[in-house]
Design a protein around this motif. Structure first.
Motif, PDB file in Angstrom:
ATOM      1  N   MET A   1      -5.333   7.814  -8.982  1.00 49.10           N
ATOM      2  CA  MET A   1      -4.861   7.133  -7.766  1.00 49.10           C
ATOM      3  C   MET A   1      -5.568   7.731  -6.546  1.00 49.10           C
ATOM      4  O   MET A   1      -5.653   8.936  -6.392  1.00 49.10           O
ATOM      5  N   SER A   2      -6.104   6.889  -5.671  1.00 44.39           N
ATOM      6  CA  SER A   2      -6.885   7.372  -4.543  1.00 44.39           C
ATOM      7  C   SER A   2      -5.991   7.929  -3.443  1.00 44.39           C
ATOM      8  O   SER A   2      -4.799   7.616  -3.350  1.00 44.39           O
ATOM      9  N   GLU A   3      -6.609   8.746  -2.605  1.00 45.22           N
ATOM     10  CA  GLU A   3      -5.881   9.329  -1.467  1.00 45.22           C
ATOM     11  C   GLU A   3      -5.397   8.234  -0.522  1.00 45.22           C
ATOM     12  O   GLU A   3      -4.290   8.303   0.011  1.00 45.22           O
ATOM     13  N   SER A   4      -6.239   7.220  -0.330  1.00 45.60           N
ATOM     14  CA  SER A   4      -5.862   6.133   0.579  1.00 45.60           C
ATOM     15  C   SER A   4      -4.681   5.337   0.039  1.00 45.60           C
ATOM     16  O   SER A   4      -3.796   4.932   0.800  1.00 45.60           O
ATOM     17  N   LEU A   5      -4.645   5.118  -1.282  1.00 45.08           N
ATOM     18  CA  LEU A   5      -3.528   4.388  -1.875  1.00 45.08           C
ATOM     19  C   LEU A   5      -2.236   5.177  -1.705  1.00 45.08           C
ATOM     20  O   LEU A   5      -1.183   4.605  -1.376  1.00 45.08           O
ATOM     21  N   ASP A   6      -2.299   6.478  -1.901  1.00 47.14           N
ATOM     22  CA  ASP A   6      -1.123   7.326  -1.672  1.00 47.14           C
ATOM     23  C   ASP A   6      -0.645   7.201  -0.233  1.00 47.14           C
ATOM     24  O   ASP A   6       0.557   7.104   0.040  1.00 47.14           O
ATOM     25  N   ALA A   7      -1.609   7.227   0.705  1.00 48.59           N
ATOM     26  CA  ALA A   7      -1.268   7.165   2.128  1.00 48.59           C
ATOM     27  C   ALA A   7      -0.636   5.824   2.488  1.00 48.59           C
ATOM     28  O   ALA A   7       0.360   5.769   3.222  1.00 48.59           O
ATOM     29  N   ILE A   8      -1.184   4.727   1.966  1.00 47.42           N
ATOM     30  CA  ILE A   8      -0.655   3.401   2.289  1.00 47.42           C
ATOM     31  C   ILE A   8       0.718   3.207   1.667  1.00 47.42           C
ATOM     32  O   ILE A   8       1.618   2.610   2.275  1.00 47.42           O
ATOM     33  N   ARG A   9       0.914   3.715   0.450  1.00 47.62           N
ATOM     34  CA  ARG A   9       2.241   3.624  -0.171  1.00 47.62           C
ATOM     35  C   ARG A   9       3.260   4.453   0.599  1.00 47.62           C
ATOM     36  O   ARG A   9       4.427   4.056   0.734  1.00 47.62           O
ATOM     37  N   SER A  10       2.824   5.596   1.127  1.00 47.73           N
ATOM     38  CA  SER A  10       3.713   6.401   1.960  1.00 47.73           C
ATOM     39  C   SER A  10       4.080   5.646   3.235  1.00 47.73           C
ATOM     40  O   SER A  10       5.238   5.675   3.684  1.00 47.73           O
TER      41      SER A  10
END
Length: 323
Positions: free
Chosen positions: A1-10
């Motif tokens: 899972m990408s860092e950006s996906l983690d950030a957007i889900r957050s």
């Protein structure tokens, strides 16, 4: 899972916590942001339209420009204007940017201003620039118009022209929350007004939005899905292809090519949010209502029967099969 996906889900989770009972609305706003698109939110008073937009601005640490649309608003109140300056012997006109020059622009009750003011948004929404007195000024890289309107107050309003409606990637309808959500709203507001309120969530870096947009473009989409998207849009233009359906009696004018482009972008963003590296029919169906509904002009027969855009899109999804 990408860092950006983690950030957007957050980001999505934080918005869900602040806008209780409207998770579907939050998801569509996030998808529109990822698609670099504009959003029209329609809902009754008190359904957290403005709250959702302000929360998004806070969580992105973004500049938020707010325009309260009224019948006496002028185009220059939106775009800005040239102001006369006299500095000693030097005299010049200096451009004073309007509230449109922000990352997120809240166009509150957009249908309360006349067409001339509404049209001032068209260039900004489509071309990401503003032209004043023959000069063109670029808007920020992260730019999004989030407009609101009330569906029940029609006195003193001006219906949005079809050309402007077409420039909204999605129209999101917001309903009143259910019992449990309403209870949660009471407790949330009480907690926010308390002196011991919990600290705010750390903002999400805007670079994650830009990175996410690049990743979304890399998703795999098969020719079958592309043809499915085209078939959905063509069903709005040529409803006679489905003689066993009432579509031909319901639709007066179908969707433009912007709908096809919007379906492709939004379906990709939906798939990416779900952690997939490919687009499937469920992703297309999930965003079809938001992308297609406001681009349909219904016939007199449909209006007389009480048929709305939601029912028409549902019928289209029922009739059109994946190749």
């Amino acid at each position: 899972m990408s860092e950006s996906l983690d950030a957007i889900r957050s980001l999505q989770q934080s918005m869900d916590a602040a806008v209780i009972g409207q998770s579907a609305v939050v998801e569509k706003i996030i998808i529109s942001l990822l698609c670099n698109g504009n959003v029209l939110l329609e809902g009754l008073p008190g359904t957290a339209k403005t709250r959702a937009i302000k929360t998004l601005g806070e969580l992105l640490n973004a500049d938020l420009g707010r325009i309260q649309f009224t019948p006496d608003l002028l185009p220059s109140d939106v775009t800005g204007t040239e102001v006369y300056h006299a500095d000693g012997a030097a005299e010049q006109l200096t451009f004073q940017p309007g509230p449109i020059f922000a990352n997120l622009v809240l166009a509150d009750e957009i249908n309360r201003a006349p067409a001339k003011v509404q049209s001032a948004l068209l260039e900004a929404m489509e071309e990401r620039q503003v032209t004043v007195a023959g000069k063109t000024y670029p808007l920020p890289d992260l730019f999004m118009v989030l407009a609101t309107q009330n569906p029940i107050e029609q006195e003193g309003t001006y219906p949005l022209p079809e050309a402007q409606m077409d420039r909204f990637l999605m129209k999101i309808t917001i309903d009143y929350p259910e019992d449990d959500a309403e209870l949660g709203i009471i407790r949330l507001v009480r907690g926010e007004e308390s002196s011991s309120a919990a600290p705010k969530t750390l903002p999400v870096e805007q670079r994650h939005i830009i990175d996410a947009r690049e990743q979304i473009l890399q998703l795999t989409i098969t020719e079958a899905i592309e043809k499915y998207i085209v078939a959905l849009v063509m069903a709005t233009r040529h409803p006679g292809r489905y003689p066993d359906s009432p579509l031909q009696q319901w639709i007066n004018i179908g969707s433009s090519p912007r709908a096809t482009i919007g379906l492709d972008k939004a379906a990709r963003a939906h798939a990416w949010l779900k952690g997939k590296d490919f687009v499937d029919p469920d992703d297309v169906r999930a965003v079809a209502m938001g992308v297609l509904g406001h681009r349909l002009i219904l016939s007199y027969d449909a209006l007389a029967e009480g048929v709305d855009q939601h029912q028409v899109v549902e019928e289209i999804l029922k009739q059109v099969a994946v190749a």
